[in-house]
Design a protein around this motif. Structure first.
Motif, PDB file in Angstrom:
ATOM      1  N   MET A 222       0.840  -1.195   0.000  1.00 40.89           N
ATOM      2  CA  MET A 222       0.000   0.000   0.000  1.00 40.89           C
ATOM      3  C   MET A 222       0.876   1.246   0.000  1.00 40.89           C
ATOM      4  SD  MET A 222      -3.048   1.545   0.245  1.00 40.89           S
ATOM      5  CE  MET A 222      -4.239   0.334   0.827  1.00 40.89           C
ATOM      6  N   LEU A 223       0.538   2.201  -0.865  1.00 37.65           N
ATOM      7  CA  LEU A 223       1.233   3.473  -0.896  1.00 37.65           C
ATOM      8  C   LEU A 223       0.429   4.518  -0.132  1.00 37.65           C
ATOM      9  CD1 LEU A 223       2.321   3.637  -4.654  1.00 37.65           C
ATOM     10  CD2 LEU A 223       3.620   2.776  -2.695  1.00 37.65           C
ATOM     11  N   GLY A 224       1.107   5.589   0.283  1.00 39.84           N
ATOM     12  CA  GLY A 224       0.444   6.697   0.946  1.00 39.84           C
ATOM     13  C   GLY A 224       0.839   8.004   0.292  1.00 39.84           C
ATOM     14  N   TYR A 225       0.088   9.054   0.572  1.00 38.58           N
ATOM     15  CA  TYR A 225       0.398  10.365   0.001  1.00 38.58           C
ATOM     16  C   TYR A 225      -0.175  11.469   0.883  1.00 38.58           C
ATOM     17  CZ  TYR A 225      -4.449  10.413  -1.709  1.00 38.58           C
ATOM     18  OH  TYR A 225      -5.812  10.388  -1.799  1.00 38.58           O
ATOM     19  N   PHE A 226       0.359  12.662   0.705  1.00 40.47           N
ATOM     20  CA  PHE A 226      -0.128  13.834   1.418  1.00 40.47           C
ATOM     21  C   PHE A 226      -1.483  14.213   0.830  1.00 40.47           C
ATOM     22  CE2 PHE A 226       0.264  18.693   1.675  1.00 40.47           C
ATOM     23  CZ  PHE A 226      -0.468  18.747   2.856  1.00 40.47           C
ATOM     24  N   GLY A 227      -2.548  13.955   1.588  1.00 44.41           N
ATOM     25  CA  GLY A 227      -3.901  14.140   1.090  1.00 44.41           C
ATOM     26  C   GLY A 227      -4.546  15.398   1.619  1.00 44.41           C
ATOM     27  N   PRO A 228      -5.873  15.444   1.522  1.00 43.39           N
ATOM     28  CA  PRO A 228      -6.798  14.376   1.133  1.00 43.39           C
ATOM     29  C   PRO A 228      -6.826  14.160  -0.370  1.00 43.39           C
ATOM     30  CG  PRO A 228      -8.022  16.376   1.551  1.00 43.39           C
ATOM     31  CD  PRO A 228      -6.590  16.669   1.914  1.00 43.39           C
TER      32      PRO A 228
ATOM     33  N   GLY B  94      -7.553  14.602  -4.099  1.00 41.01           N
ATOM     34  CA  GLY B  94      -7.747  15.841  -4.838  1.00 41.01           C
ATOM     35  C   GLY B  94      -6.607  16.818  -4.715  1.00 41.01           C
ATOM     36  N   THR B  95      -5.592  16.516  -3.884  1.00 42.42           N
ATOM     37  CA  THR B  95      -4.424  17.382  -3.789  1.00 42.42           C
ATOM     38  C   THR B  95      -3.548  17.200  -5.020  1.00 42.42           C
ATOM     39  OG1 THR B  95      -3.175  15.685  -2.618  1.00 42.42           O
ATOM     40  CG2 THR B  95      -4.368  17.301  -1.260  1.00 42.42           C
ATOM     41  N   PHE B  96      -2.604  18.115  -5.191  1.00 48.03           N
ATOM     42  CA  PHE B  96      -1.641  17.964  -6.279  1.00 48.03           C
ATOM     43  C   PHE B  96      -0.791  16.713  -6.060  1.00 48.03           C
ATOM     44  CE2 PHE B  96      -2.469  22.554  -6.731  1.00 48.03           C
ATOM     45  CZ  PHE B  96      -2.770  22.588  -8.093  1.00 48.03           C
ATOM     46  N   THR B  97      -0.530  16.364  -4.795  1.00 55.34           N
ATOM     47  CA  THR B  97       0.228  15.145  -4.516  1.00 55.34           C
ATOM     48  C   THR B  97      -0.531  13.920  -5.011  1.00 55.34           C
ATOM     49  OG1 THR B  97       1.013  16.244  -2.506  1.00 55.34           O
ATOM     50  CG2 THR B  97       1.545  13.917  -2.767  1.00 55.34           C
ATOM     51  N   HIS B  98      -1.834  13.899  -4.784  1.00 62.69           N
ATOM     52  CA  HIS B  98      -2.667  12.808  -5.272  1.00 62.69           C
ATOM     53  C   HIS B  98      -2.624  12.755  -6.792  1.00 62.69           C
ATOM     54  CE1 HIS B  98      -6.909  10.825  -5.532  1.00 62.69           C
ATOM     55  NE2 HIS B  98      -5.957   9.917  -5.544  1.00 62.69           N
ATOM     56  N   GLN B  99      -2.705  13.917  -7.418  1.00 65.54           N
ATOM     57  CA  GLN B  99      -2.636  13.980  -8.876  1.00 65.54           C
ATOM     58  C   GLN B  99      -1.290  13.471  -9.381  1.00 65.54           C
ATOM     59  OE1 GLN B  99      -3.820  17.797 -10.422  1.00 65.54           O
ATOM     60  NE2 GLN B  99      -2.963  17.409 -12.437  1.00 65.54           N
ATOM     61  N   ALA B 100      -0.198  13.849  -8.681  1.00 67.18           N
ATOM     62  CA  ALA B 100       1.138  13.393  -9.071  1.00 67.18           C
ATOM     63  C   ALA B 100       1.261  11.885  -8.939  1.00 67.18           C
ATOM     64  CB  ALA B 100       2.196  14.088  -8.213  1.00 67.18           C
TER      65      ALA B 100
END
Length: 303
Positions: free
Chosen positions: A1-7, A9-15
């Motif tokens: 499982m990966l994680g990201y700086f959310g929630p 809809g953030t640019f991090t999620h997009q990246a």
């Protein structure tokens, strides 16, 4: 499982979505992502580290420099485009209170002054969090500066698009995991590290920089960050062209280890832009090997 700086809809999620469609868990802060990686709750986490307009993301730089070791294994470059999202029915002249992330505000400040002269901008959280807040019927905010994907996710009307002051702005993200085997050299790589001086004295930074210069290693980023141990005590967060598997970078790191109080190695990984460094004469791997062969020959002759 990966994680990201959310929630979501953030640019991090997009990246993250540009490199994988695998399930991923959002976290409310950069520190929460990195702590989850350290604890083994997720295999790796994607966080922002640098913006072409605002420079380094301090939350990422500081959290990588402290705590249990982590390494960067890849990076993502994402062009950044902002929109102004509002609840349906809101018009531009009705916008008085805006919420967004600090970096988003910094990158749209001129547009806001020109187009929303009476508005008050509040900084905090993420751009997606701002969109989520504005979507609430009882929110005190009239608009969010966010990514188009966040406006769509929270059903906001976009009343202004491409509002960034710099149309060429790019944010860099890094995928971080616990230490293990490193990505193999590609010929277009980057190494990230943090160098700590022995003492704050004249020439201390020069001594660090000389380790790179004398081996023909170019820096792509250098930033001073407080160590948080004493006033005036700083370390240097550095990105350099090359891979630890290459002789010139290996020599640089050895040199830094000799002259620094501490060196924190944060990974060698492929550059997202694929640009190979221009290596000056005398610093290629073949030339390093030729020098080693010559030394072996000389030592054999003097026995």
């Amino acid at each position: 499982m990966l994680g990201y700086f959310g929630p979501a809809g953030t640019f991090t999620h997009q990246a993250l979505r540009t490199v994988t469609d695998a399930p991923a868990q959002p976290f409310g802060s950069v520190q929460a992502v990195l702590d989850a990686v350290r604890a083994g709750e997720i295999e790796a986490g994607l966080v922002p580290i640098e913006n072409s307009v605002e420079g380094g993301v301090t939350a990422t730089l500081d959290n990588l420099a402290s705590g249990d070791p982590l390494v960067i294994v890849s990076e993502v470059l994402l062009p950044v485009s902002f929109v102004l999202g509002v609840r349906p029915g809101t018009t531009l002249d009705q916008v008085r209170a805006v919420i967004t992330h600090p970096h988003a505000h910094a990158q749209t400040r001129d547009w806001v002054v020109a187009n929303l002269p009476g508005a008050v901008v509040t900084e905090g959280g993420s751009t997606a969090g701002a969109a989520e807040e504005v979507a609430r019927p009882d929110s005190r905010f009239d608009a969010a500066i966010c990514a188009a994907v966040a406006a769509d996710l929270y059903h906001l009307d976009v009343i202004a698009s491409d509002i960034a002051d710099n149309a060429d702005a790019v944010t860099r993200f890094v995928l971080v995991r616990r230490p293990g085997s490193l990505p193999e050299p590609t010929g277009a790589d980057k190494t990230t590290l943090v160098a700590y001086m022995h003492a704050d004295r004249a020439g201390a930074l020069l001594e660090i920089l000389q380790q790179f210069a004398m081996r023909g290693v170019n820096l792509t980023r250098i930033e001073s960050r407080p160590t948080k141990k004493a006033f005036g005590d700083y370390c240097f967060s550095i990105d350099a062209e090359g891979h630890i598997g290459e002789p010139r970078m290996r020599g640089t790191l050895k040199g830094l280890h000799r002259v620094c109080r501490t060196v924190t190695f944060l990974g060698s990984y492929p550059r997202a832009d694929g640009i190979s460094p221009k290596i000056a004469h005398g610093f290629t791997a073949a030339e390093y090997q030729a020098a080693e062969d010559w030394i072996d020959t000389v030592m054999g002759r003097t026995r």
